[in-house]
Design a protein around this motif. Structure first.
Motif, PDB file in Angstrom:
ATOM      1  N   LEU A 109     -21.693  18.443   5.379  1.00  0.00           N
ATOM      2  CA  LEU A 109     -22.420  19.254   4.279  1.00  0.00           C
ATOM      3  C   LEU A 109     -21.789  20.339   3.604  1.00  0.00           C
ATOM      4  N   TRP A 110     -21.590  21.243   4.588  1.00  0.00           N
ATOM      5  CA  TRP A 110     -21.189  22.786   3.959  1.00  0.00           C
ATOM      6  C   TRP A 110     -19.726  22.402   3.405  1.00  0.00           C
ATOM      7  N   ALA A 111     -18.841  21.746   3.690  1.00  0.00           N
ATOM      8  CA  ALA A 111     -17.510  21.380   3.031  1.00  0.00           C
ATOM      9  C   ALA A 111     -17.804  20.990   1.725  1.00  0.00           C
ATOM     10  N   TRP A 112     -18.804  19.892   1.385  1.00  0.00           N
ATOM     11  CA  TRP A 112     -18.993  19.595   0.204  1.00  0.00           C
ATOM     12  C   TRP A 112     -19.588  20.326  -0.742  1.00  0.00           C
ATOM     13  N   ALA A 113     -20.602  21.394  -0.282  1.00  0.00           N
ATOM     14  CA  ALA A 113     -21.226  22.465  -0.804  1.00  0.00           C
ATOM     15  C   ALA A 113     -20.084  23.333  -1.217  1.00  0.00           C
ATOM     16  N   ALA A 114     -19.234  23.871  -0.306  1.00  0.00           N
ATOM     17  CA  ALA A 114     -18.054  24.658  -0.742  1.00  0.00           C
ATOM     18  C   ALA A 114     -17.043  24.426  -1.879  1.00  0.00           C
ATOM     19  N   ALA A 115     -16.867  22.861  -1.669  1.00  0.00           N
ATOM     20  CA  ALA A 115     -15.977  22.381  -2.973  1.00  0.00           C
ATOM     21  C   ALA A 115     -16.848  22.430  -4.310  1.00  0.00           C
ATOM     22  N   VAL A 116     -17.916  22.191  -4.097  1.00  0.00           N
ATOM     23  CA  VAL A 116     -18.646  22.117  -5.446  1.00  0.00           C
ATOM     24  C   VAL A 116     -18.996  23.285  -6.174  1.00  0.00           C
ATOM     25  N   VAL A 117     -19.227  24.349  -5.078  1.00  0.00           N
ATOM     26  CA  VAL A 117     -19.526  25.583  -5.604  1.00  0.00           C
ATOM     27  C   VAL A 117     -18.063  26.282  -6.286  1.00  0.00           C
ATOM     28  N   ALA A 118     -17.092  26.194  -5.668  1.00  0.00           N
ATOM     29  CA  ALA A 118     -15.478  26.366  -6.171  1.00  0.00           C
ATOM     30  C   ALA A 118     -15.500  25.833  -7.428  1.00  0.00           C
ATOM     31  N   ALA A 119     -15.614  24.697  -7.711  1.00  0.00           N
ATOM     32  CA  ALA A 119     -15.281  24.017  -8.936  1.00  0.00           C
ATOM     33  C   ALA A 119     -16.390  24.419  -9.887  1.00  0.00           C
ATOM     34  N   VAL A 120     -17.584  24.402  -9.613  1.00  0.00           N
ATOM     35  CA  VAL A 120     -18.507  24.826 -10.733  1.00  0.00           C
ATOM     36  C   VAL A 120     -18.346  26.294 -11.037  1.00  0.00           C
ATOM     37  N   VAL A 121     -18.135  27.392  -9.928  1.00  0.00           N
ATOM     38  CA  VAL A 121     -17.958  28.623 -10.546  1.00  0.00           C
ATOM     39  C   VAL A 121     -16.533  28.622 -11.581  1.00  0.00           C
ATOM     40  N   GLY A 122     -15.566  28.075 -11.113  1.00  0.00           N
ATOM     41  CA  GLY A 122     -14.242  28.137 -11.766  1.00  0.00           C
ATOM     42  C   GLY A 122     -14.714  27.747 -13.338  1.00  0.00           C
ATOM     43  N   LEU A 123     -15.213  26.583 -13.334  1.00  0.00           N
ATOM     44  CA  LEU A 123     -15.447  25.686 -14.786  1.00  0.00           C
ATOM     45  C   LEU A 123     -16.542  26.455 -15.556  1.00  0.00           C
ATOM     46  N   GLY A 124     -17.571  26.962 -14.754  1.00  0.00           N
ATOM     47  CA  GLY A 124     -18.723  27.494 -15.429  1.00  0.00           C
ATOM     48  C   GLY A 124     -18.098  28.661 -15.944  1.00  0.00           C
ATOM     49  N   LEU A 125     -17.342  29.475 -15.379  1.00  0.00           N
ATOM     50  CA  LEU A 125     -16.918  30.876 -16.077  1.00  0.00           C
ATOM     51  C   LEU A 125     -15.867  30.637 -17.059  1.00  0.00           C
ATOM     52  N   ALA A 126     -15.119  29.605 -17.043  1.00  0.00           N
ATOM     53  CA  ALA A 126     -13.980  29.598 -17.857  1.00  0.00           C
ATOM     54  C   ALA A 126     -14.168  28.502 -18.910  1.00  0.00           C
ATOM     55  N   LEU A 127     -15.271  27.655 -19.074  1.00  0.00           N
ATOM     56  CA  LEU A 127     -15.158  26.622 -20.247  1.00  0.00           C
ATOM     57  C   LEU A 127     -16.256  27.176 -21.553  1.00  0.00           C
ATOM     58  N   PRO A 128     -17.358  28.077 -21.177  1.00  0.00           N
ATOM     59  CA  PRO A 128     -18.063  28.506 -22.321  1.00  0.00           C
ATOM     60  C   PRO A 128     -17.233  29.163 -23.446  1.00  0.00           C
ATOM     61  N   MET A 129     -16.397  30.269 -22.984  1.00  0.00           N
ATOM     62  CA  MET A 129     -15.731  30.792 -24.022  1.00  0.00           C
ATOM     63  C   MET A 129     -14.805  29.895 -25.090  1.00  0.00           C
ATOM     64  N   HIS A 130     -14.429  28.586 -24.542  1.00  0.00           N
ATOM     65  CA  HIS A 130     -13.755  27.855 -25.473  1.00  0.00           C
ATOM     66  C   HIS A 130     -14.606  27.234 -26.611  1.00  0.00           C
ATOM     67  N   TYR A 131     -15.810  27.690 -26.720  1.00  0.00           N
ATOM     68  CA  TYR A 131     -16.770  27.152 -27.624  1.00  0.00           C
ATOM     69  C   TYR A 131     -17.416  28.410 -28.426  1.00  0.00           C
ATOM     70  N   MET A 132     -16.737  29.284 -28.426  1.00  0.00           N
ATOM     71  CA  MET A 132     -17.127  30.624 -29.043  1.00  0.00           C
ATOM     72  C   MET A 132     -16.469  30.933 -30.427  1.00  0.00           C
ATOM     73  N   ASP A 133     -15.584  29.863 -30.733  1.00  0.00           N
ATOM     74  CA  ASP A 133     -14.764  29.927 -31.877  1.00  0.00           C
ATOM     75  C   ASP A 133     -13.912  31.359 -32.202  1.00  0.00           C
ATOM     76  N   LEU A 134     -13.391  31.792 -30.981  1.00  0.00           N
ATOM     77  CA  LEU A 134     -12.517  33.102 -31.068  1.00  0.00           C
ATOM     78  C   LEU A 134     -11.031  32.663 -31.267  1.00  0.00           C
ATOM     79  N   PHE A 135     -10.787  31.380 -31.069  1.00  0.00           N
ATOM     80  CA  PHE A 135      -9.275  30.888 -31.380  1.00  0.00           C
ATOM     81  C   PHE A 135      -9.433  29.642 -31.609  1.00  0.00           C
ATOM     82  N   SER A 136      -8.405  28.937 -32.278  1.00  0.00           N
ATOM     83  CA  SER A 136      -8.354  27.343 -32.395  1.00  0.00           C
ATOM     84  C   SER A 136      -7.486  26.797 -31.453  1.00  0.00           C
TER      85      SER A 136
END
Length: 168
Positions: A109-136
């Motif tokens: 279960l710890w490996a599952w949690a680590a994989a999920v946290v790694a993906a969520v942190v990366g995507l969670g930080l990177a994706l929102p900026m794409h919706y701020m209309d700062l560039f097309s």
């Protein structure tokens, strides 16, 4: 033992890997491979592409070549950031593949949690900026591949988690 089950060592006991865990961990690992592929394409476009990155041909109508003629240092800085971003996308993909294939498939279960946290942190930080209309950007080519990989990852993580929970 049936064809659909494999025995692995889970905490020094015989543990039968269930279908959900096997298929879920496979999907998680495949999504990790897709993350790696996206990062490699991102990296290659930095050195061999004509635009700024996948789905970003211009910044406010200014091409990469035009910006380079105005201020090459800015283009080199953008390249530096793209290389660093690609490196972290690739390294996250490697971590997800290893955790899913070796850890989740072992019923950890710890490996599952680590994989999920790694993906969520990366995507969670990177994706929102794409919706701020700062560039097309072209949504389909810029974010489509990573969203597809994310959907595969989420389905795999959900299946694997259900399998891990039903076996514990």
């Amino acid at each position: 033992m049936s064809v659909n089950q494999a025995t692995v060592d889970r905490h020094a006991t015989d543990y039968e890997l269930g279908r959900k865990e096997r298929f879920g961990s496979l999907l998680m690992a495949l999504a990790g491979v897709a993350f790696i592929g996206y990062g490699v394409v991102f990296l290659a476009r930095t050195f061999f592409g004509t635009g700024f990155e996948l789905g970003v041909a211009t910044l406010n109508g200014v091409t990469r070549a035009e910006l380079n003629a105005i201020d090459p240092a800015v283009v080199h800085y953008i390249d530096h950031l793209h290389v660093a971003t690609a490196a972290f996308i690739i390294s996250t993909g490697i971590a997800v593949v290893a955790l899913a294939w070796y850890g989740v498939r072992s019923g950890l279960l710890w490996a599952w949690a680590a994989a999920v946290v790694a993906a969520v942190v990366g995507l969670g930080l990177a994706l929102p900026m794409h919706y701020m209309d700062l560039f097309s950007h072209n949504w389909m080519t810029h974010l489509g591949p990573i969203y597809l990989a994310t959907i595969v990852f989420v389905v795999g993580a959900a299946l694997a988690y259900r399998g891990l929970q039903s076996e514990s």
